[in-house]
Design an enzyme around this catalytic site. Sequence first.
Site, PDB file in Angstrom:
ATOM      1  N   HIS A 174     -75.947  15.923  34.894  1.00  0.00           N
ATOM      2  CA  HIS A 174     -75.205  15.471  33.991  1.00  0.00           C
ATOM      3  C   HIS A 174     -75.122  13.798  34.540  1.00  0.00           C
ATOM      4  O   HIS A 174     -74.283  12.898  33.943  1.00  0.00           O
ATOM      5  CB  HIS A 174     -74.051  15.424  34.195  1.00  0.00           C
ATOM      6  CG  HIS A 174     -73.215  14.958  35.708  1.00  0.00           C
ATOM      7  ND1 HIS A 174     -71.536  15.175  35.529  1.00  0.00           N
ATOM      8  CD2 HIS A 174     -73.005  14.800  36.821  1.00  0.00           C
ATOM      9  CE1 HIS A 174     -71.043  14.638  37.297  1.00  0.00           C
ATOM     10  NE2 HIS A 174     -72.102  14.860  37.446  1.00  0.00           N
ATOM     11  N   HIS A 222     -70.365   5.992  34.217  1.00  0.00           N
ATOM     12  CA  HIS A 222     -71.108   6.147  34.358  1.00  0.00           C
ATOM     13  C   HIS A 222     -72.379   4.954  33.668  1.00  0.00           C
ATOM     14  O   HIS A 222     -72.007   5.816  32.230  1.00  0.00           O
ATOM     15  CB  HIS A 222     -71.047   7.407  35.104  1.00  0.00           C
ATOM     16  CG  HIS A 222     -70.309   7.414  36.131  1.00  0.00           C
ATOM     17  ND1 HIS A 222     -68.749   8.686  35.574  1.00  0.00           N
ATOM     18  CD2 HIS A 222     -70.456   8.023  37.255  1.00  0.00           C
ATOM     19  CE1 HIS A 222     -68.497   9.034  36.337  1.00  0.00           C
ATOM     20  NE2 HIS A 222     -68.864   8.761  37.341  1.00  0.00           N
ATOM     21  N   HIS A 263     -71.307  15.844  31.302  1.00  0.00           N
ATOM     22  CA  HIS A 263     -72.121  14.934  30.225  1.00  0.00           C
ATOM     23  C   HIS A 263     -73.820  15.689  29.979  1.00  0.00           C
ATOM     24  O   HIS A 263     -74.448  15.255  29.073  1.00  0.00           O
ATOM     25  CB  HIS A 263     -72.059  13.994  30.363  1.00  0.00           C
ATOM     26  CG  HIS A 263     -72.479  12.764  29.317  1.00  0.00           C
ATOM     27  ND1 HIS A 263     -70.894  11.732  29.249  1.00  0.00           N
ATOM     28  CD2 HIS A 263     -72.269  13.140  28.014  1.00  0.00           C
ATOM     29  CE1 HIS A 263     -71.888  11.289  28.079  1.00  0.00           C
ATOM     30  NE2 HIS A 263     -72.185  12.131  27.075  1.00  0.00           N
ATOM     31  N   GLU A 269     -66.567  16.137  29.553  1.00  0.00           N
ATOM     32  CA  GLU A 269     -66.322  16.078  30.943  1.00  0.00           C
ATOM     33  C   GLU A 269     -65.107  16.339  31.193  1.00  0.00           C
ATOM     34  O   GLU A 269     -64.574  16.048  31.812  1.00  0.00           O
ATOM     35  CB  GLU A 269     -67.077  14.786  31.535  1.00  0.00           C
ATOM     36  CG  GLU A 269     -68.334  14.517  31.544  1.00  0.00           C
ATOM     37  CD  GLU A 269     -68.998  15.485  33.245  1.00  0.00           C
ATOM     38  OE1 GLU A 269     -68.167  15.101  33.794  1.00  0.00           O
ATOM     39  OE2 GLU A 269     -69.795  15.289  32.734  1.00  0.00           O
ATOM     40  N   ASP A 281     -64.051  10.273  31.416  1.00  0.00           N
ATOM     41  CA  ASP A 281     -63.911   9.837  32.729  1.00  0.00           C
ATOM     42  C   ASP A 281     -63.989   8.100  32.327  1.00  0.00           C
ATOM     43  O   ASP A 281     -63.626   7.301  33.836  1.00  0.00           O
ATOM     44  CB  ASP A 281     -64.817   9.962  33.742  1.00  0.00           C
ATOM     45  CG  ASP A 281     -66.224  10.201  33.225  1.00  0.00           C
ATOM     46  OD1 ASP A 281     -67.111   8.775  32.767  1.00  0.00           O
ATOM     47  OD2 ASP A 281     -67.266  10.953  33.993  1.00  0.00           O
ATOM     48  N   ASP A 315     -67.796   5.582  29.031  1.00  0.00           N
ATOM     49  CA  ASP A 315     -68.199   6.355  30.267  1.00  0.00           C
ATOM     50  C   ASP A 315     -68.032   5.384  31.293  1.00  0.00           C
ATOM     51  O   ASP A 315     -68.286   4.660  31.015  1.00  0.00           O
ATOM     52  CB  ASP A 315     -70.101   7.029  30.126  1.00  0.00           C
ATOM     53  CG  ASP A 315     -70.059   8.372  31.106  1.00  0.00           C
ATOM     54  OD1 ASP A 315     -70.117   8.352  32.498  1.00  0.00           O
ATOM     55  OD2 ASP A 315     -70.634   9.182  30.477  1.00  0.00           O
ATOM     56  N   ASP A 347     -67.456  10.407  27.509  1.00  0.00           N
ATOM     57  CA  ASP A 347     -67.066  11.369  28.627  1.00  0.00           C
ATOM     58  C   ASP A 347     -65.217  10.689  29.060  1.00  0.00           C
ATOM     59  O   ASP A 347     -65.395   9.568  28.849  1.00  0.00           O
ATOM     60  CB  ASP A 347     -68.134  10.429  29.527  1.00  0.00           C
ATOM     61  CG  ASP A 347     -67.863  11.508  30.450  1.00  0.00           C
ATOM     62  OD1 ASP A 347     -67.026  11.896  31.104  1.00  0.00           O
ATOM     63  OD2 ASP A 347     -69.120  11.640  31.694  1.00  0.00           O
ATOM     64  N   ASP A 368     -74.964   7.394  33.902  1.00  0.00           N
ATOM     65  CA  ASP A 368     -75.756   8.523  33.069  1.00  0.00           C
ATOM     66  C   ASP A 368     -77.624   8.148  32.997  1.00  0.00           C
ATOM     67  O   ASP A 368     -78.032   8.781  32.139  1.00  0.00           O
ATOM     68  CB  ASP A 368     -75.314   9.379  31.894  1.00  0.00           C
ATOM     69  CG  ASP A 368     -73.984   9.656  32.261  1.00  0.00           C
ATOM     70  OD1 ASP A 368     -73.565   9.301  33.501  1.00  0.00           O
ATOM     71  OD2 ASP A 368     -73.132  10.296  31.411  1.00  0.00           O
TER      72      ASP A 368
HETATM   73 MN    MN Z   1     -71.046  10.452  31.610  1.00  0.00          MN
END
Ligand code: MN
Length: 302
Positions: free
Chosen positions: A138, A123, A95, A270, A227, A121, A225, A125
Amino acid sequence: MPLLPDRPIRMIGAACGRGAPDPGCAEGPQTLRAAGIVERLERLHSHVSWGGMLDCGAAGLTALEAVAELCPRLAEKTFSAVIAGELPLVLTGDHSCAVGTWSGIARAVRPKGSLGLLWVDAHLDSHTPQTSHSGAIHGMPLAALLGHGELSLTQCGGPGAKLLPQDVCIVGVRSFEAEEVRFLSELGVRVFYMEEIARRGLGPVLGDALELVQADTAAFGVSLDLDAIDPVDAPGVGTPAAYGIRADALTQALRGVGKLSRLAGLEISEYNPVRDPDGRTRKLVMSLIDELFAAEALDAAA
Ligand SMILES: [Mn+2]
């Protein structure tokens, strides 16, 4: 919302995994291309072109140098696509590439106003090198796009912040550090944590998020993303995080978003084929493409 069904789509790949501890995402864009993602989109859309695959393979560079070298080249690609009246659909490795994707798109949109960004996402980031526990780049791209962190990233495609905090929101978050939460709340970035999605449902949350990124902006983008999705449905990602958004809910909620006229760009990030031995995540990305650009969505919205 107005739709632009015939706007050409330019797919761009960025095969970089240097921004993450696990470099497996570098193979993601090429794996998706070899699996026929371009042809998949061509079935739904009459004008699709391939804008090239960038790498960050230069030997002897540190991870930061490699990402900082790639991002301006990627920014030039996305900038050119938007200026040409096309929709850039960027397949990125890890990312960190998002700094390039959105710096270029923000620059192209700027004469008309600011760019909204929906960041999906697990996360946040939103680290800077000073707050990062791992040093992984990332984990920093959103902070860089907001104008904070490494100069070599914040200056991508020109100096200054590329995004305003009030034009950004993050959806699907469940793995983060306190420093990021503090940073984003001081800036006033709206974060939709998994807890809120579990309580209200993804549809209403994504509806709010899409409204927010379009409220005072000239155009908006979506950075996905993978994830964000629960590892049960999408195990093939750089940094899996349990208890995420279920794939069915996400594909349904994003249905037709690729056809919105104020959409300035899309990024799918990702994908890690090394963690996807049965191809489950790859197939999910193909379904996501189908839903984002679903032909029937046009009739339903008309
Ligand atoms: Mn990310």
